[in-house]
Design a protein around this motif. Structure first.
Motif, PDB file in Angstrom:
ATOM      1  N   TYR A  69       1.211   5.114  -6.317  1.00  0.00           N
ATOM      2  CA  TYR A  69       0.984   3.683  -6.383  1.00  0.00           C
ATOM      3  C   TYR A  69      -0.037   3.284  -5.326  1.00  0.00           C
ATOM      4  N   VAL A  70      -0.871   2.311  -5.672  1.00  0.00           N
ATOM      5  CA  VAL A  70      -1.793   1.706  -4.714  1.00  0.00           C
ATOM      6  C   VAL A  70      -1.362   0.240  -4.599  1.00  0.00           C
ATOM      7  N   ARG A  71      -0.788  -0.105  -3.455  1.00  0.00           N
ATOM      8  CA  ARG A  71      -0.353  -1.492  -3.240  1.00  0.00           C
ATOM      9  C   ARG A  71      -1.489  -2.264  -2.585  1.00  0.00           C
ATOM     10  N   LEU A  72      -1.946  -3.303  -3.256  1.00  0.00           N
ATOM     11  CA  LEU A  72      -3.045  -4.127  -2.767  1.00  0.00           C
ATOM     12  C   LEU A  72      -2.503  -5.474  -2.306  1.00  0.00           C
ATOM     13  N   THR A  73      -2.783  -5.837  -1.069  1.00  0.00           N
ATOM     14  CA  THR A  73      -2.473  -7.165  -0.565  1.00  0.00           C
ATOM     15  C   THR A  73      -3.796  -7.793  -0.135  1.00  0.00           C
ATOM     16  N   ALA A  74      -3.748  -9.018   0.322  1.00  0.00           N
ATOM     17  CA  ALA A  74      -4.982  -9.682   0.748  1.00  0.00           C
ATOM     18  C   ALA A  74      -5.585  -9.018   1.966  1.00  0.00           C
ATOM     19  N   SER A  75      -4.780  -8.263   2.724  1.00  0.00           N
ATOM     20  CA  SER A  75      -5.269  -7.705   3.990  1.00  0.00           C
ATOM     21  C   SER A  75      -5.337  -6.184   4.041  1.00  0.00           C
ATOM     22  N   ASP A  76      -4.795  -5.464   3.029  1.00  0.00           N
ATOM     23  CA  ASP A  76      -4.861  -4.002   3.084  1.00  0.00           C
ATOM     24  C   ASP A  76      -4.597  -3.378   1.720  1.00  0.00           C
ATOM     25  N   ALA A  77      -4.808  -2.065   1.677  1.00  0.00           N
ATOM     26  CA  ALA A  77      -4.479  -1.245   0.514  1.00  0.00           C
ATOM     27  C   ALA A  77      -3.716  -0.044   1.029  1.00  0.00           C
ATOM     28  N   MET A  78      -2.568   0.261   0.401  1.00  0.00           N
ATOM     29  CA  MET A  78      -1.698   1.342   0.883  1.00  0.00           C
ATOM     30  C   MET A  78      -1.318   2.259  -0.273  1.00  0.00           C
ATOM     31  N   LEU A  79      -1.250   3.563  -0.018  1.00  0.00           N
ATOM     32  CA  LEU A  79      -0.837   4.540  -1.019  1.00  0.00           C
ATOM     33  C   LEU A  79       0.616   4.905  -0.795  1.00  0.00           C
ATOM     34  N   CYS A  80       1.380   5.006  -1.903  1.00  0.00           N
ATOM     35  CA  CYS A  80       2.781   5.403  -1.778  1.00  0.00           C
ATOM     36  C   CYS A  80       3.257   6.099  -3.043  1.00  0.00           C
ATOM     37  N   TYR A  81       4.424   6.751  -2.930  1.00  0.00           N
ATOM     38  CA  TYR A  81       5.073   7.417  -4.046  1.00  0.00           C
ATOM     39  C   TYR A  81       6.272   6.577  -4.476  1.00  0.00           C
ATOM     40  N   VAL A  82       6.968   7.040  -5.452  1.00  0.00           N
ATOM     41  CA  VAL A  82       8.272   6.571  -5.916  1.00  0.00           C
ATOM     42  C   VAL A  82       8.218   5.196  -6.577  1.00  0.00           C
ATOM     43  N   ASP A  83       7.933   4.127  -5.855  1.00  0.00           N
ATOM     44  CA  ASP A  83       7.934   2.811  -6.494  1.00  0.00           C
ATOM     45  C   ASP A  83       6.955   1.879  -5.808  1.00  0.00           C
ATOM     46  N   ALA A  84       6.827   0.699  -6.369  1.00  0.00           N
ATOM     47  CA  ALA A  84       5.842  -0.263  -5.881  1.00  0.00           C
ATOM     48  C   ALA A  84       6.200  -0.854  -4.524  1.00  0.00           C
ATOM     49  N   THR A  85       7.423  -0.640  -4.044  1.00  0.00           N
ATOM     50  CA  THR A  85       7.811  -1.192  -2.737  1.00  0.00           C
ATOM     51  C   THR A  85       7.278  -0.346  -1.589  1.00  0.00           C
ATOM     52  N   CYS A  86       6.711   0.786  -1.908  1.00  0.00           N
ATOM     53  CA  CYS A  86       6.150   1.713  -0.917  1.00  0.00           C
ATOM     54  C   CYS A  86       7.204   2.192   0.075  1.00  0.00           C
ATOM     55  N   ALA A  87       8.366   2.540  -0.464  1.00  0.00           N
ATOM     56  CA  ALA A  87       9.417   3.098   0.383  1.00  0.00           C
ATOM     57  C   ALA A  87       9.042   4.500   0.863  1.00  0.00           C
ATOM     58  N   THR A  88       8.324   5.261   0.033  1.00  0.00           N
ATOM     59  CA  THR A  88       7.871   6.597   0.409  1.00  0.00           C
ATOM     60  C   THR A  88       6.354   6.584   0.434  1.00  0.00           C
ATOM     61  N   LEU A  89       5.776   6.791   1.611  1.00  0.00           N
ATOM     62  CA  LEU A  89       4.329   6.672   1.788  1.00  0.00           C
ATOM     63  C   LEU A  89       3.615   7.959   1.408  1.00  0.00           C
ATOM     64  N   ALA A  90       2.449   7.822   0.834  1.00  0.00           N
ATOM     65  CA  ALA A  90       1.625   8.966   0.442  1.00  0.00           C
ATOM     66  C   ALA A  90       0.604   9.247   1.534  1.00  0.00           C
ATOM     67  N   PRO A  91       0.237  10.521   1.708  1.00  0.00           N
ATOM     68  CA  PRO A  91      -0.751  10.851   2.732  1.00  0.00           C
ATOM     69  C   PRO A  91      -2.165  10.511   2.286  1.00  0.00           C
ATOM     70  N   GLY A  92      -3.043  10.345   3.263  1.00  0.00           N
ATOM     71  CA  GLY A  92      -4.449  10.107   2.983  1.00  0.00           C
ATOM     72  C   GLY A  92      -5.201  11.410   2.883  1.00  0.00           C
ATOM     73  N   PRO A  93      -6.505  11.355   2.732  1.00  0.00           N
ATOM     74  CA  PRO A  93      -7.313  12.573   2.590  1.00  0.00           C
ATOM     75  C   PRO A  93      -7.209  13.512   3.794  1.00  0.00           C
ATOM     76  N   GLY A  94      -6.977  12.960   4.973  1.00  0.00           N
ATOM     77  CA  GLY A  94      -6.832  13.787   6.165  1.00  0.00           C
ATOM     78  C   GLY A  94      -5.389  14.099   6.498  1.00  0.00           C
ATOM     79  N   GLY A  95      -4.457  13.726   5.603  1.00  0.00           N
ATOM     80  CA  GLY A  95      -3.043  13.971   5.833  1.00  0.00           C
ATOM     81  C   GLY A  95      -2.353  12.873   6.616  1.00  0.00           C
ATOM     82  N   GLU A  96      -3.073  11.811   6.974  1.00  0.00           N
ATOM     83  CA  GLU A  96      -2.486  10.737   7.769  1.00  0.00           C
ATOM     84  C   GLU A  96      -1.505   9.918   6.933  1.00  0.00           C
TER      85      GLU A  96
END
Length: 152
Positions: A69-96
């Motif tokens: 999931y890619v959660r888009l808000t007015a101030s950021d974009a976040m990657l996560c797994y499982v559901d749209a609430t971003c309870a489980t965060l996905a890593p970035g290209p550098g593993g962050e």
């Protein structure tokens, strides 16, 4: 008797010096406001960064064979797994973790939504092409195609 030899004198005349100062002043008057107003550069740069983040989310879904999931808000974009609430965060290209791309000041994303890619990299529940607008000094668009998930 004093002789004047003008042919061998070197240097600039007063007229030449004044012209150079005027030209430098005009160039500075045009260039400085463009350099101080960074919002246009920030808007375009963030639009490119957001498009790369959405592409990465799609590739991550395919590579790990899971929903991303890619959660888009007015101030950021976040990657996560499982559901749209971003309870489980996905890593970035550098593993962050969490992989969050923050919006620069003077720039905003609309609409605030959550984009879902399935394990095949296809967008889920997109009724039409998604138009993510990056607003700042002007508006730049990041499009996600409904059928294929192609990001441009």
């Amino acid at each position: 008797m004093m002789t004047s030899n003008r042919g061998s004198s070197r240097g600039f005349t007063m007229v030449e010096l004044i012209l150079v100062i005027i030209i430098a002043g005009v160039l500075a008057g045009v260039a400085v406001p463009r350099m101080l107003g960074r919002t246009g550069f920030d808007t375009r740069g963030f639009a490119d960064q957001l498009a790369a983040t959405v592409r990465f989310a799609q590739k991550l879904a395919v590579a790990q064979h899971t929903d991303v999931y890619v959660r888009l808000t007015a101030s950021d974009a976040m990657l996560c797994y499982v559901d749209a609430t971003c309870a489980t965060l996905a890593p970035g290209p550098g593993g962050e973790k969490p992989y969050t791309v923050s919006v620069p000041s003077g720039v905003a994303i609309s609409p605030a939504t959550t984009l879902h890619f399935d394990a095949g990299g296809r967008p889920v529940n997109l009724a039409a092409r998604l138009d993510i607008q990056v607003n700042g000094s002007g508006t730049h668009h990041v499009f996600v195609e409904q059928e294929t998930g192609y990001v441009h």
